[in-house]
Each structure stands twice: as C-alpha cells, then as structure tokens.
Design a protein around this motif. Structure first.
Motif, PDB file in Angstrom:
ATOM      1  N   ASP A 212      -6.776  -8.432 -35.587  1.00 29.38           N
ATOM      2  CA  ASP A 212      -5.567  -8.101 -36.340  1.00 29.38           C
ATOM      3  C   ASP A 212      -4.466  -7.747 -35.355  1.00 29.38           C
ATOM      4  O   ASP A 212      -4.755  -7.277 -34.242  1.00 29.38           O
ATOM      5  CB  ASP A 212      -5.820  -6.931 -37.299  1.00 29.38           C
ATOM      6  CG  ASP A 212      -4.819  -6.918 -38.430  1.00 29.38           C
ATOM      7  OD1 ASP A 212      -5.152  -7.465 -39.508  1.00 29.38           O
ATOM      8  OD2 ASP A 212      -3.712  -6.384 -38.242  1.00 29.38           O
TER       9      ASP A 212
ATOM     10  N   ARG B  87     -10.766  -2.876 -43.798  1.00 31.36           N
ATOM     11  CA  ARG B  87      -9.465  -3.237 -44.365  1.00 31.36           C
ATOM     12  C   ARG B  87      -8.368  -3.352 -43.313  1.00 31.36           C
ATOM     13  O   ARG B  87      -7.287  -3.863 -43.583  1.00 31.36           O
ATOM     14  CB  ARG B  87      -9.052  -2.203 -45.417  1.00 31.36           C
ATOM     15  CG  ARG B  87      -9.923  -2.224 -46.656  1.00 31.36           C
ATOM     16  CD  ARG B  87      -9.629  -1.057 -47.568  1.00 31.36           C
ATOM     17  NE  ARG B  87     -10.036   0.202 -46.967  1.00 31.36           N
ATOM     18  CZ  ARG B  87      -9.970   1.372 -47.578  1.00 31.36           C
ATOM     19  NH1 ARG B  87      -9.492   1.455 -48.794  1.00 31.36           N
ATOM     20  NH2 ARG B  87     -10.366   2.469 -46.972  1.00 31.36           N
TER      21      ARG B  87
ATOM     22  N   THR C   9      -7.817  -8.512 -40.404  1.00 33.61           N
ATOM     23  CA  THR C   9      -7.555  -9.654 -41.266  1.00 33.61           C
ATOM     24  C   THR C   9      -8.530 -10.803 -41.047  1.00 33.61           C
ATOM     25  O   THR C   9      -8.966 -11.444 -41.999  1.00 33.61           O
ATOM     26  CB  THR C   9      -6.125 -10.171 -41.024  1.00 33.61           C
ATOM     27  OG1 THR C   9      -5.202  -9.101 -41.248  1.00 33.61           O
ATOM     28  CG2 THR C   9      -5.790 -11.343 -41.924  1.00 33.61           C
ATOM     29  N   TYR C  10      -8.868 -11.079 -39.793  1.00 34.32           N
ATOM     30  CA  TYR C  10      -9.676 -12.260 -39.466  1.00 34.32           C
ATOM     31  C   TYR C  10     -11.059 -11.831 -38.980  1.00 34.32           C
ATOM     32  O   TYR C  10     -11.179 -10.872 -38.206  1.00 34.32           O
ATOM     33  CB  TYR C  10      -8.973 -13.094 -38.402  1.00 34.32           C
ATOM     34  CG  TYR C  10      -7.597 -13.532 -38.823  1.00 34.32           C
ATOM     35  CD1 TYR C  10      -6.453 -12.932 -38.304  1.00 34.32           C
ATOM     36  CD2 TYR C  10      -7.446 -14.538 -39.778  1.00 34.32           C
ATOM     37  CE1 TYR C  10      -5.199 -13.328 -38.703  1.00 34.32           C
ATOM     38  CE2 TYR C  10      -6.177 -14.936 -40.188  1.00 34.32           C
ATOM     39  CZ  TYR C  10      -5.063 -14.319 -39.650  1.00 34.32           C
ATOM     40  OH  TYR C  10      -3.822 -14.711 -40.062  1.00 34.32           O
TER      41      TYR C  10
END
Length: 129
Positions: free
Chosen positions: A103, A114, A117-118
């Motif tokens: 991220d 959370r 992202t990847y």
C-alpha cells in the motif's frame, strides 16, 4: 494494479530458519513496487489473518509485532525489487500461510488487513516440533 508473489515457504523443524521473499509479478512495474510500503501477514488454520511486520518504501521505517521481535526481520532490496522476511528461531506456533501486501500509505498504529490494498496468494510455512 500491483500483483505480488511470495516464495520461500516450506517445512522446517523448530529452531530453524526460513527466508520469505515478496516480489512484483505480472504487469506490475518494478519501479512502482519500490514506491510501496510492504507488509507481511500470516493466517493459521481457524484464525484471523494477523500482522507480522512491515517496511516503508525507503526502508526508513519498520515495525514488527511483539511475538516475532528478535526472531523475524523484515528488509527490502529495491535494486532487486524484493522484500524479505528473515525468520529465525521458528516455533510451531509460527505455522501459517504467510502473505505479503502493499500500500502507498504508512500506518502509524498497528497495521491491520484493512491498511493494505494489494495482496499476494500466500506461501505456507510449517514448523514441526
């Protein structure tokens, strides 16, 4: 879009060592990967995915969860476009699927799933007693 691939997992006896690697794959630009903060998480059977360690894009910041401090070390080599997790003094409770994640944001509190992202597909680490 950032695609990640982990490698280096396997079966090891308690007290042994493994080094996991996380690298970009597919159409992910290597230069783009080097601009991302990267974290390692793990998930044991029946348990939630938990944070292990993360490192900033420039390596000026790292964070290791308490249960691995002194045993695991996260590092990165941007010339090789790879993030490593050196795991020493492994214990049976370290058995899990290990995931790397990326991220652009750096979290100043304990990272959670959370905050990234990847994600990669994971690599199995099994520590026998």
């Amino acid at each position: 879009q950032v695609q990640l691939v982990e490698s280096g997992g396997g079966l090891v006896q308690a007290g042994g060592s493994l080094r996991l690697s996380c690298a970009p794959s597919g159409r992910t630009s290597s230069n783009d990967f080097n601009n991302y903060n990267v974290g390692w998480f793990r998930q044991a059977p029946g348990k939630e995915r938990e944070f292990v360690a993360d490192i900033s894009w420039s390596s000026d910041k790292t964070w290791h969860t308490d249960s691995v401090k002194g045993r695991f070390t996260i590092s990165r080599d941007n010339a090789k476009k790879t993030v490593f997790l050196q795991m020493n003094s492994l214990k049976p409770e370290d058995t899990a699927v290990y995931y790397c994640a990326a991220d652009r944001r750096w979290t100043i509190t304990m990272p959670t799933t959370r905050d990234f992202t990847y994600w990669g597909q994971g690599t199995q680490v099994t520590v026998s007693s």
